[in-house]
Scaffold this motif. Sequence first.
Motif, PDB file in Angstrom:
ATOM      1  N   LEU A 110       6.185  13.571  -7.016  1.00  5.55           N
ATOM      2  CA  LEU A 110       7.522  13.064  -6.710  1.00  5.55           C
ATOM      3  C   LEU A 110       7.464  11.698  -6.032  1.00  5.55           C
ATOM      4  CD1 LEU A 110       9.174  16.375  -5.413  1.00  5.55           C
ATOM      5  CD2 LEU A 110       9.380  15.326  -7.682  1.00  5.55           C
ATOM      6  N   ILE A 111       6.519  11.526  -5.115  1.00  8.34           N
ATOM      7  CA  ILE A 111       6.375  10.244  -4.420  1.00  8.34           C
ATOM      8  C   ILE A 111       5.976   9.141  -5.401  1.00  8.34           C
ATOM      9  CG2 ILE A 111       4.958   8.991  -2.739  1.00  8.34           C
ATOM     10  CD1 ILE A 111       4.785  11.684  -1.184  1.00  8.34           C
ATOM     11  N   LEU A 168       0.006   4.782  -5.895  1.00  5.36           N
ATOM     12  CA  LEU A 168      -1.437   4.881  -5.714  1.00  5.36           C
ATOM     13  C   LEU A 168      -2.133   5.119  -7.048  1.00  5.36           C
ATOM     14  CD1 LEU A 168      -3.904   5.151  -3.777  1.00  5.36           C
ATOM     15  CD2 LEU A 168      -3.395   7.601  -3.679  1.00  5.36           C
ATOM     16  N   LEU A 169      -1.546   5.945  -7.895  1.00  8.05           N
ATOM     17  CA  LEU A 169      -2.101   6.242  -9.217  1.00  8.05           C
ATOM     18  C   LEU A 169      -1.126   5.766 -10.289  1.00  8.05           C
ATOM     19  CD1 LEU A 169      -3.462   9.840  -8.543  1.00  8.05           C
ATOM     20  CD2 LEU A 169      -4.821   7.774  -8.900  1.00  8.05           C
ATOM     21  N   PHE A 215       0.849  -1.189   0.000  1.00  6.57           N
ATOM     22  CA  PHE A 215       0.000   0.000   0.000  1.00  6.57           C
ATOM     23  C   PHE A 215       0.887   1.242   0.000  1.00  6.57           C
ATOM     24  CE2 PHE A 215      -2.936   3.125   1.835  1.00  6.57           C
ATOM     25  CZ  PHE A 215      -4.073   2.864   1.094  1.00  6.57           C
ATOM     26  N   ASP A 216       0.590   2.163  -0.891  1.00  3.76           N
ATOM     27  CA  ASP A 216       1.368   3.398  -1.028  1.00  3.76           C
ATOM     28  C   ASP A 216       0.936   4.382   0.062  1.00  3.76           C
ATOM     29  OD1 ASP A 216       2.752   5.625  -1.822  1.00  3.76           O
ATOM     30  OD2 ASP A 216       1.772   5.827  -3.770  1.00  3.76           O
ATOM     31  N   VAL A 217       1.554   4.233   1.251  1.00  3.90           N
ATOM     32  CA  VAL A 217       1.134   5.035   2.395  1.00  3.90           C
ATOM     33  C   VAL A 217       1.419   6.516   2.170  1.00  3.90           C
ATOM     34  CG1 VAL A 217       1.457   5.444   4.864  1.00  3.90           C
ATOM     35  CG2 VAL A 217       1.461   3.103   3.972  1.00  3.90           C
ATOM     36  N   LEU A 218       2.627   6.839   1.707  1.00  2.00           N
ATOM     37  CA  LEU A 218       2.980   8.251   1.505  1.00  2.00           C
ATOM     38  C   LEU A 218       2.130   8.885   0.403  1.00  2.00           C
ATOM     39  CD1 LEU A 218       6.883   8.323   1.819  1.00  2.00           C
ATOM     40  CD2 LEU A 218       5.186   9.241   3.415  1.00  2.00           C
ATOM     41  N   VAL A 266      -2.172  12.553  -1.303  1.00  3.77           N
ATOM     42  CA  VAL A 266      -3.365  12.868  -2.098  1.00  3.77           C
ATOM     43  C   VAL A 266      -4.556  13.159  -1.178  1.00  3.77           C
ATOM     44  CG1 VAL A 266      -4.247  10.491  -2.393  1.00  3.77           C
ATOM     45  CG2 VAL A 266      -4.674  12.208  -4.152  1.00  3.77           C
ATOM     46  N   THR A 267      -4.661  12.445  -0.067  1.00  4.44           N
ATOM     47  CA  THR A 267      -5.768  12.686   0.861  1.00  4.44           C
ATOM     48  C   THR A 267      -5.676  14.078   1.472  1.00  4.44           C
ATOM     49  OG1 THR A 267      -5.951  10.316   1.380  1.00  4.44           O
ATOM     50  CG2 THR A 267      -6.917  11.868   2.954  1.00  4.44           C
TER      51      THR A 267
END
Length: 483
Positions: free
Chosen positions: A248-249, A257-258, A200-203, A208-209
């Motif tokens: 950047l992430i 995430l995307l 899971f892409d936590v950062l 994004v949130t």
Amino acid sequence: MSSTSGTTRSPGPTLAALAGAQFTVMLATSIVNVALPQIRAGVGLSDSGTTWVVNAYGLAFGALLLAGGRAADLLGRRTVLLGGLTLFGAASVAAGVASSPGILIAARAVQGLGAAAIAPAALALVMDLFPSGPGRGRALGVWGAVSGAGGATGVLLGGVLTQALGWRWIFHAVAIGAFLVLAAAAAFVVRTSVRESGRFDVLGTAAVTLALTALVWGLTTARRSGWTDSQVLGAFAVAAVLTVALVLIERRHPNPLLPPRLFGAGRVTAGNVLMALLGSVWIALFFFLPLYQQQVLGSSPLLTGLGQLPLAAANMLGSTLAPHVSRRIGATATVTAALFTEAAGLLWLSRISARGGYLADVLGPSILIGLGLSIAFVQLTALSVEGVDRQDSGLAGGLVNTTRQVGGAIGLAVLATLAGTATARTATHQPHLDALTAGYRTAFGISAAVLAATALLAAGLTRRGGAPAAEAPDPASTTVPTN
């Protein structure tokens, strides 16, 4: 990489349960609108607190949809759906018994969190249940019908319950609906699911949130404090910085995430751009129209709710017709015609009068708007998930819901500001009701122009060879998925 297992079930009851989940989410979005004066008096809300009864739900919902969609892909769609429904129902109960503004607003935010898990998981399950083809087109027609009907029914049910039983019952009713849908989903949605392997892409999720939270908060605050307020500008600056950080992430993360592949599939980008523009008008419509009915025409909450029935009926009819129209004339022509139809209805609404009536000023436009909105929604949803790998279907569902919500927040903030300006300008030389009507006319007129421009944009963005998005055959999909 994804995996599936399980046994095939009849898709009808499963689709009904999933559509019920979407209906409940949309119901909670609009059910409080008519009851806001009573809610304010009931728990002692201030002006800003009253606004946050609506904003807390929309903010949490819009900001967390991508995270909810990604969680559905990684943890299992059924698991996330059931967890979301449980949280949503519990928060609805808490809102119904709230005795202070803080508890009520917090409960609405938790409702939004539950909705952000429900909506993308349910749409992903529908996509898995119905492979690309006529079956998916019909399923998305049902999806569009319940989405539009949920918004209109929320206004109706809010008026009926507030007048008959009191405002607390609007939340109790949502809780009852959520738990009934939870039972149906537990019974009919099978336990196995498609899952994507990876971390899971936590950062990325946090970036994004928080970026969406800052953006939506800034937009909703701008409606009250103005666009040049220091807090509003600060929120926009934070959103911009976090958006850069997200880029950047995502470039560095092995499982972003995307993922870029999502935007390379089908007409996902076009569908989401157009859905954001449609959303900018959609949410504002259900904000301004009940206000005109109550504040200018003098309708009671009950009559205001009943006045939404023709729009809801037209919405359900349009959603049923959408896949058939698309098969006959193609996705591009269908989307374009639907957007122009809704624009015509909004242009008609822009001619409302302070001395008008429901039959003369609201009924006809409502039918046109309901037909156009529903057909456009079905087709743009289809475009937004077209060609997406099954492992990304939860994320695709979260993305299209996010663009609609964020587009709606932007549209409502801008239109509310412009409507307020028109009202203030008119109030200097005309009676109060005429000034209010001038503001609503401005909002509806600009909405019509936005949709007309969106229709022209759709004609270019969605044009592509092949079958319509909701009906395109998929040779690789020969069996009904089992999750």
